[in-house]
Motif scaffolding. Structure first.
Motif, PDB file in Angstrom:
ATOM      1  N   TRP A 194      -9.613  -6.585  -4.701  1.00 50.74           N
ATOM      2  CA  TRP A 194     -10.413  -7.291  -3.602  1.00 50.74           C
ATOM      3  C   TRP A 194      -9.354  -7.789  -2.267  1.00 50.74           C
ATOM      4  O   TRP A 194      -9.731  -7.617  -1.256  1.00 50.74           O
ATOM      5  CB  TRP A 194     -10.846  -9.042  -4.289  1.00 50.74           C
ATOM      6  CG  TRP A 194     -11.570  -9.742  -3.152  1.00 50.74           C
ATOM      7  CD1 TRP A 194     -12.868  -9.685  -2.952  1.00 50.74           C
ATOM      8  CD2 TRP A 194     -10.886 -10.557  -2.438  1.00 50.74           C
ATOM      9  NE1 TRP A 194     -13.111 -10.497  -2.147  1.00 50.74           N
ATOM     10  CE2 TRP A 194     -12.177 -11.102  -1.500  1.00 50.74           C
ATOM     11  CE3 TRP A 194      -9.483 -11.126  -1.926  1.00 50.74           C
ATOM     12  CZ2 TRP A 194     -11.745 -12.014  -0.428  1.00 50.74           C
ATOM     13  CZ3 TRP A 194      -9.549 -11.785  -0.977  1.00 50.74           C
ATOM     14  CH2 TRP A 194     -10.503 -12.547  -0.247  1.00 50.74           C
ATOM     15  N   LEU A 195      -7.977  -7.858  -3.077  1.00 54.19           N
ATOM     16  CA  LEU A 195      -7.132  -8.033  -1.799  1.00 54.19           C
ATOM     17  C   LEU A 195      -7.004  -6.867  -0.923  1.00 54.19           C
ATOM     18  O   LEU A 195      -7.159  -7.051   0.450  1.00 54.19           O
ATOM     19  CB  LEU A 195      -5.698  -8.475  -2.480  1.00 54.19           C
ATOM     20  CG  LEU A 195      -5.815  -9.806  -3.258  1.00 54.19           C
ATOM     21  CD1 LEU A 195      -4.496  -9.891  -3.960  1.00 54.19           C
ATOM     22  CD2 LEU A 195      -5.737 -11.034  -2.006  1.00 54.19           C
ATOM     23  N   LEU A 196      -6.749  -5.768  -1.468  1.00 50.16           N
ATOM     24  CA  LEU A 196      -6.809  -4.498  -0.675  1.00 50.16           C
ATOM     25  C   LEU A 196      -8.026  -4.242   0.047  1.00 50.16           C
ATOM     26  O   LEU A 196      -7.869  -3.911   1.322  1.00 50.16           O
ATOM     27  CB  LEU A 196      -6.215  -3.154  -1.558  1.00 50.16           C
ATOM     28  CG  LEU A 196      -5.112  -3.328  -2.418  1.00 50.16           C
ATOM     29  CD1 LEU A 196      -5.139  -2.404  -3.518  1.00 50.16           C
ATOM     30  CD2 LEU A 196      -3.959  -3.294  -1.401  1.00 50.16           C
ATOM     31  N   ASN A 197      -8.872  -4.495  -0.285  1.00 51.20           N
ATOM     32  CA  ASN A 197     -10.371  -4.572   0.362  1.00 51.20           C
ATOM     33  C   ASN A 197     -10.339  -5.333   1.616  1.00 51.20           C
ATOM     34  O   ASN A 197     -11.357  -5.262   2.369  1.00 51.20           O
ATOM     35  CB  ASN A 197     -11.536  -4.570  -0.535  1.00 51.20           C
ATOM     36  CG  ASN A 197     -11.490  -3.142  -1.469  1.00 51.20           C
ATOM     37  OD1 ASN A 197     -11.110  -2.199  -1.278  1.00 51.20           O
ATOM     38  ND2 ASN A 197     -12.384  -3.372  -2.665  1.00 51.20           N
ATOM     39  N   ASN A 198      -9.734  -6.468   1.528  1.00 53.39           N
ATOM     40  CA  ASN A 198      -9.839  -7.459   2.562  1.00 53.39           C
ATOM     41  C   ASN A 198      -8.710  -7.686   3.470  1.00 53.39           C
ATOM     42  O   ASN A 198      -8.291  -8.564   3.808  1.00 53.39           O
ATOM     43  CB  ASN A 198     -10.145  -8.835   1.890  1.00 53.39           C
ATOM     44  CG  ASN A 198     -11.750  -8.795   1.401  1.00 53.39           C
ATOM     45  OD1 ASN A 198     -12.700  -9.129   2.176  1.00 53.39           O
ATOM     46  ND2 ASN A 198     -11.707  -8.420   0.173  1.00 53.39           N
ATOM     47  N   GLY A 199      -7.754  -6.462   3.622  1.00 50.95           N
ATOM     48  CA  GLY A 199      -6.677  -6.654   4.343  1.00 50.95           C
ATOM     49  C   GLY A 199      -5.539  -7.325   3.901  1.00 50.95           C
ATOM     50  O   GLY A 199      -4.575  -7.730   5.014  1.00 50.95           O
ATOM     51  N   VAL A 200      -5.091  -7.380   2.578  1.00 53.48           N
ATOM     52  CA  VAL A 200      -4.089  -8.078   2.281  1.00 53.48           C
ATOM     53  C   VAL A 200      -3.246  -7.322   1.384  1.00 53.48           C
ATOM     54  O   VAL A 200      -3.791  -6.710   0.343  1.00 53.48           O
ATOM     55  CB  VAL A 200      -4.554  -9.374   1.399  1.00 53.48           C
ATOM     56  CG1 VAL A 200      -3.203 -10.540   1.145  1.00 53.48           C
ATOM     57  CG2 VAL A 200      -5.475 -10.445   2.390  1.00 53.48           C
ATOM     58  N   ARG A 201      -2.099  -7.388   1.711  1.00 47.31           N
ATOM     59  CA  ARG A 201      -1.203  -6.497   0.829  1.00 47.31           C
ATOM     60  C   ARG A 201      -0.626  -7.264  -0.297  1.00 47.31           C
ATOM     61  O   ARG A 201       0.555  -8.063   0.078  1.00 47.31           O
ATOM     62  CB  ARG A 201      -0.074  -5.459   1.621  1.00 47.31           C
ATOM     63  CG  ARG A 201       0.821  -4.591   1.073  1.00 47.31           C
ATOM     64  CD  ARG A 201      -0.133  -3.318   0.469  1.00 47.31           C
ATOM     65  NE  ARG A 201       0.736  -2.461  -0.083  1.00 47.31           N
ATOM     66  CZ  ARG A 201       0.523  -0.953  -0.665  1.00 47.31           C
ATOM     67  NH1 ARG A 201      -0.910  -0.782  -0.458  1.00 47.31           N
ATOM     68  NH2 ARG A 201       1.063  -0.394  -1.229  1.00 47.31           N
ATOM     69  N   PRO A 202      -0.826  -6.905  -1.585  1.00 48.72           N
ATOM     70  CA  PRO A 202      -0.246  -7.853  -2.628  1.00 48.72           C
ATOM     71  C   PRO A 202       1.001  -7.155  -3.076  1.00 48.72           C
ATOM     72  O   PRO A 202       1.243  -5.744  -3.313  1.00 48.72           O
ATOM     73  CB  PRO A 202      -1.260  -7.822  -3.657  1.00 48.72           C
ATOM     74  CG  PRO A 202      -2.054  -6.540  -3.660  1.00 48.72           C
ATOM     75  CD  PRO A 202      -1.844  -6.050  -2.177  1.00 48.72           C
ATOM     76  N   THR A 203       2.022  -8.016  -3.491  1.00 49.02           N
ATOM     77  CA  THR A 203       3.296  -7.727  -4.382  1.00 49.02           C
ATOM     78  C   THR A 203       3.039  -8.276  -5.549  1.00 49.02           C
ATOM     79  O   THR A 203       2.761  -9.444  -5.532  1.00 49.02           O
ATOM     80  CB  THR A 203       4.400  -7.983  -3.756  1.00 49.02           C
ATOM     81  OG1 THR A 203       4.592  -7.211  -2.370  1.00 49.02           O
ATOM     82  CG2 THR A 203       5.724  -7.724  -4.694  1.00 49.02           C
TER      83      THR A 203
END
Length: 212
Positions: free
Chosen positions: A32-41
């Protein structure tokens, strides 16, 4: 306080340090994060898990998941003895009791410190995806961690050589109910697709004793 978008994402958030309790709980959230423009570490910090063999299995699954997506994965220290000291006196508390909340505070404070060290403005946790956990406790723990870091940053710099032109603000906690929006169903799909190991108890020896 940052305003949130209709997706529940802080409007200025394009990067987050995600405390991951395990690969199954992380999978749909990371997607979900990647699909909504957020790069997770991914920050794998779970010194509560017992025994060490269980910890290593969960850790390796989390690392495998992150590597499959090409995202950064960070291994936190496994200091189970330190964790036991942190929850000392709360061993007989029931699940969702004071021991769990103290455990969340310990793990999320470590996450906030790591976010500050890396210069990542937001931190969140996959703990909020579990229906076995109290969202109120998790959100309270996250805000305590946020305020702890703010206090620490007021006392001493968060970087060895901070620049007066580029202040290093303390990170903000992103409280999010990850059980909504079909993420629970997607979690179960990804669990099968990846063939993840799916644990049978929360992690610590006290939660384990409730099922054995």
């Amino acid at each position: 306080m940052q305003r949130k978008s209709v997706f529940g994402k802080p409007e200025d958030c394009n990067e987050v340090l995600l405390h991951a309790c395990c690969a199954p709980c992380s999978s749909a959230i990371v997607e979900w994060l990647l699909n909504n423009g957020v790069r997770p570490t991914i920050f794998y910090y779970n010194p509560n898990i017992y025994p060490r063999e269980e910890y290593d299995i969960r850790k390796n699954e989390s690392k495998r998941h992150a590597e499959s997506l090409g995202i950064q994965w960070i291994d936190g220290d496994y200091d189970h003895e330190g964790w036991l000291q942190g929850v000392c006196g709360l061993e007989n508390q029931p699940e969702r009791g004071l021991r769990c909340e103290q455990c969340f505070i310990l793990r999320l404070t470590a996450t906030a410190r790591k976010a500050a060290e890396l210069g990542i403005p937001y931190f969140a946790t996959t703990l909020a995806s579990s229906r076995w956990k109290s969202l109120e406790q998790i959100n309270r723990a996250g805000l305590i961690a946020q305020e702890t870091l703010k206090t620490e940053s007021d006392i001493s710099p968060l970087t060895p050589h901070p620049s007066p032109l580029t202040p290093h603000p303390s990170p903000l906690f992103w409280p999010q109910n990850w059980r909504k929006g079909g993420l629970q169903e997607r979690r179960n799909q990804l669990l099968k697709e990846y063939g993840f190991y799916n644990q049978l108890y929360c992690g610590c020896e006290f939660s384990r004793s409730d099922i054995w």
